[in-house]
Design a protein around this motif. Structure first.
Motif, mmCIF file in Angstrom:
data_model
loop_
_atom_site.group_PDB
_atom_site.id
_atom_site.type_symbol
_atom_site.label_atom_id
_atom_site.label_comp_id
_atom_site.label_asym_id
_atom_site.label_seq_id
_atom_site.Cartn_x
_atom_site.Cartn_y
_atom_site.Cartn_z
ATOM 1 N N LEU A 139 0.823 -1.208 0.000
ATOM 2 C CA LEU A 139 0.000 0.000 0.000
ATOM 3 C C LEU A 139 0.853 1.252 0.000
ATOM 4 O O LEU A 139 0.558 2.234 -0.686
ATOM 5 N N SER A 140 1.944 1.215 0.795
ATOM 6 C CA SER A 140 2.833 2.371 0.884
ATOM 7 C C SER A 140 3.499 2.657 -0.457
ATOM 8 O O SER A 140 3.642 3.818 -0.861
ATOM 9 N N LYS A 141 3.909 1.600 -1.182
ATOM 10 C CA LYS A 141 4.543 1.785 -2.494
ATOM 11 C C LYS A 141 3.588 2.453 -3.478
ATOM 12 O O LYS A 141 3.998 3.258 -4.318
ATOM 13 N N LYS A 142 2.310 2.109 -3.355
ATOM 14 C CA LYS A 142 1.306 2.677 -4.262
ATOM 15 C C LYS A 142 0.826 4.058 -3.802
ATOM 16 O O LYS A 142 0.032 4.695 -4.486
ATOM 17 N N GLY A 143 1.296 4.484 -2.611
ATOM 18 C CA GLY A 143 0.839 5.755 -2.074
ATOM 19 C C GLY A 143 -0.594 5.714 -1.597
ATOM 20 O O GLY A 143 -1.279 6.738 -1.560
ATOM 21 N N GLU A 144 -1.056 4.525 -1.213
ATOM 22 C CA GLU A 144 -2.438 4.346 -0.786
ATOM 23 C C GLU A 144 -2.510 4.079 0.708
ATOM 24 O O GLU A 144 -1.523 3.711 1.345
ATOM 25 N N GLU A 145 -3.680 4.274 1.275
ATOM 26 C CA GLU A 145 -3.936 3.962 2.672
ATOM 27 C C GLU A 145 -5.092 2.977 2.772
ATOM 28 O O GLU A 145 -5.970 2.940 1.905
ATOM 29 N N HIS A 146 -5.056 2.194 3.838
ATOM 30 C CA HIS A 146 -6.163 1.267 4.074
ATOM 31 C C HIS A 146 -7.424 2.049 4.422
ATOM 32 O O HIS A 146 -7.406 2.974 5.229
ATOM 33 N N ILE A 147 -8.524 1.674 3.808
ATOM 34 C CA ILE A 147 -9.814 2.307 4.088
ATOM 35 C C ILE A 147 -10.704 1.288 4.790
ATOM 36 O O ILE A 147 -11.001 0.230 4.226
ATOM 37 N N PRO A 148 -11.118 1.570 6.017
ATOM 38 C CA PRO A 148 -12.006 0.630 6.721
ATOM 39 C C PRO A 148 -13.263 0.366 5.907
ATOM 40 O O PRO A 148 -13.799 1.256 5.225
#
Length: 586
Positions: free
Chosen positions: A537-546
């Motif tokens: 997720l970090s590599k893609k620049g994304e965050e986990h969304i509940p």
């Protein structure tokens, strides 16, 4: 072995919960014993409020705030000096007295062992049956706590590490402690490697710089040294130290006595209604009585848990919504009430005691009266956390407010046990319901593990008492019947659950089945899979969304996690088997 000189004077001592702040007390340090009272006259007359053998305590100091903390497991003192000069005098004397007492104990042990070396004939056969107790006794002196039948446990190793150290611990997270003694720089602000944990015990230890105080006659020199300090709040513990439920299920466990909310919903009088809400708030702590030996599993990010209790009239959904800091959220609904909370924790390890402070708020609404109750949780302290004599207590003050009405409020005090008190004084709780003017309408009290009695109701009665424990409950992790039912997975339920439900988590299920080694290996796999998922997720620049909760602000501007009301709709139509789901384990 020369007895160090007497040290006495005024220091600031942190008030015991539920009070906060500091008060001035007169301390006397003599022959390794620290005593204190309100003033010098009381101490000289033998009227002391508390005493402590400093050789039994882990000592930590904070140079920046002139603070000294002493943790003897069952006794925890927090003290401050008004100046650097007074602070260094007390640090010097305390360390000297600790060293004296430890040497004194070592000399006594040495003399005792020497005495055992000879019997009436001038010899001593330690292998003879008559000396069997002495062989076990000798095995326990400064030789460690290890059994000859296997390697030491994590708890034993940690206990030996802290007990063996004569150094003063400095530069710890207490550098940024607030007045509660709980660090703002502890677990929530660190980067854990597990849902609520972190550094893997086999991989990483935190290295920090500490100031070790050395004493030479009348002056102090300082030497910078490095030592390894395992942050227990961030260590990934072996599965054998867990119980086969996790923190998401523990949130559901607070609804074991949900009938109190049903009673409140059917009580027209607002003052009496508040009594039942208070009893419900207290009842959630009762599970801790028999649950101090193991810790719950830490949920991984995105893990969920549902509980439908038609017999009790509620259904609940919980989710691990955040990893940094770790936050668990839940929401339950019934015809009579709604219940929700999101919980995060601050931890402070003092050397032999671990304080846990939940920072989220608990919410209950009663639609029949338009009430919205909100309250905080109290501090939980595990004493002697690294030994088999550990025990748990709750202390602090709970304030219950009705956000929709100011007719009444409630104050509940979980009383901190007195150092010199008896067993009957432990776990005491007292409460009052107050009207708008602050006048007391109802009083109630009791013990949080035995029950609550209110004598100001129209008919004085016990408003709550815990259910009887099942047979052999101590063999089964101290679980109540309700707790045993949390992990139940029936054939008709399994197809309806999302794959992220805690009951499908393999390491937790393996532990319940008694397969400890397999559970430990699977737990490592799940935690490693979580780390890799975060990296991607970090590599893609994304965050986990509940998936089932959303972030919002409450009336006070605090961040809260509320249900987005999608779980039960998706469960019914189209069903989780037909939706895209998170894969958290295999």
């Amino acid at each position: 072995m020369t007895i160090p000189g007497l040290c006495e004077g005024y220091l600031l001592k942190r008030r015991k919960w539920p009070l906060k702040g500091w008060h001035k007390r007169y301390f006397v340090l003599e022959a390794g014993i620290l005593r204190y009272s309100r003033n010098q006259q009381d101490v000289s007359r033998g009227r002391v409020q508390g005493s402590l053998d400093v050789s039994l305590a882990v000592m930590s100091i904070n140079k920046k705030s002139n603070r000294i903390d002493l943790d003897a497991g069952d006794i925890l003192y927090h003290m401050k000096a008004k100046s650097h000069e007074i602070f260094y005098i007390w640090v010097t004397k305390l360390q000297a007295h600790r060293l004296y007492k430890k040497n004194e104990a070592a000399t006594l042990h040495s003399g005792f062992l020497q005495t055992l070396s000879f019997n009436s004939y001038g010899t001593c056969d330690l292998d003879s049956p008559a000396h069997t107790p002495f062989r076990f006794l000798m095995a326990g002196f400064l030789l460690g706590r290890h059994s000859s039948h296997g390697p030491p446990s994590v708890a034993d190793s940690a206990a030996e590490y802290f007990d063996a150290s004569d150094d003063v611990l400095c530069g710890s997270s207490s550098e940024v402690s607030d007045e509660s003694g709980l660090s703002d720089g502890s677990t929530p602000n660190s980067e854990p490697e597990e849902g609520h944990g972190g550094l893997h015990v086999h991989e990483v230890s935190a290295t920090l710089t500490a100031t070790v105080v050395f004493f030479s006659h009348n002056f102090i020199t300082f030497k910078e040294t490095l030592f390894m300090c395992k942050d227990l709040a961030r260590v990934s513990m072996p599965a054998a130290l867990n119980e086969p439920v996790n923190l998401l299920q523990r949130l559901c466990e607070e609804l074991e006595y949900s009938e109190l909310l049903d009673t409140a919903s059917n009580t027209p009088d607002p003052y009496q209604r508040m009594v039942y809400i208070a009893a419900f708030a207290i009842s959630g702590y009762s599970t801790a009585m028999f649950r101090n030996r193991y810790k719950p599993f830490n949920p991984v990010l995105g893990e969920t848990y549902e509980c439908i209790r038609e017999d009790r009239g509620f259904r609940l959904i919980s989710e691990q919504v955040c990893h940094h800091p770790p936050i668990s959220a839940c929401h339950a609904e019934s015809e009579n009430y709604s219940f929700w909370q999101d919980q995060r924790w601050k931890n402070k390890f003092w050397g032999k005691s671990l304080e846990i402070l939940p920072t989220g708020m608990v919410n209950v609404t009663l639609p029949r009266y338009g009430d919205h109750y909100e309250w905080n949780k109290v501090v939980t302290c595990i004493h002697n956390v690294l030994s088999q004599q550990r025990y748990l207590e709750h202390y602090g003050e709970v304030t219950i407010r009705n956000l929709k009405s100011n007719v009444c409020t409630c104050k509940i005090t979980f009383v901190k046990s007195r150092y010199w008190g008896s067993e009957t004084n432990k776990n005491e709780v007292q409460g009052t319901v107050l009207d708008q003017s602050g006048s007391i309408i109802h009083r109630f009290g009791g013990l949080w593990h035995e029950g609550i009695f209110c004598d100001t109701l129209p008919t004085p009665k016990c408003v709550w008492k815990p259910n009887p424990q099942p047979k052999d409950h101590l063999v089964y992790y101290g679980f109540s019947t309700f707790a045993m039912e949390l992990n139940e997975l029936t054939p008709d339920l399994k197809p309806l659950l999302p794959p992220s439900d805690s009951r499908l988590r393999p390491d937790q299920r393996l532990l319940e089945d008694g397969k400890v080694e397999e559970s430990d290996m699977k737990k490592d796999e799940i935690e490693e899979f979580q780390r890799e998922r975060r990296k991607e997720l970090s590599k893609k620049g994304e965050e986990h969304i509940p998936r089932f909760f959303k972030k919002a602000k409450d009336a006070c501007g605090r961040d809260v996690w509320l249900t987005n009301e999608t779980y039960w709709k998706l469960r019914e139509n189209p069903g989780f088997a037909k939706t895209e789901n998170l894969i958290l384990w295999s």
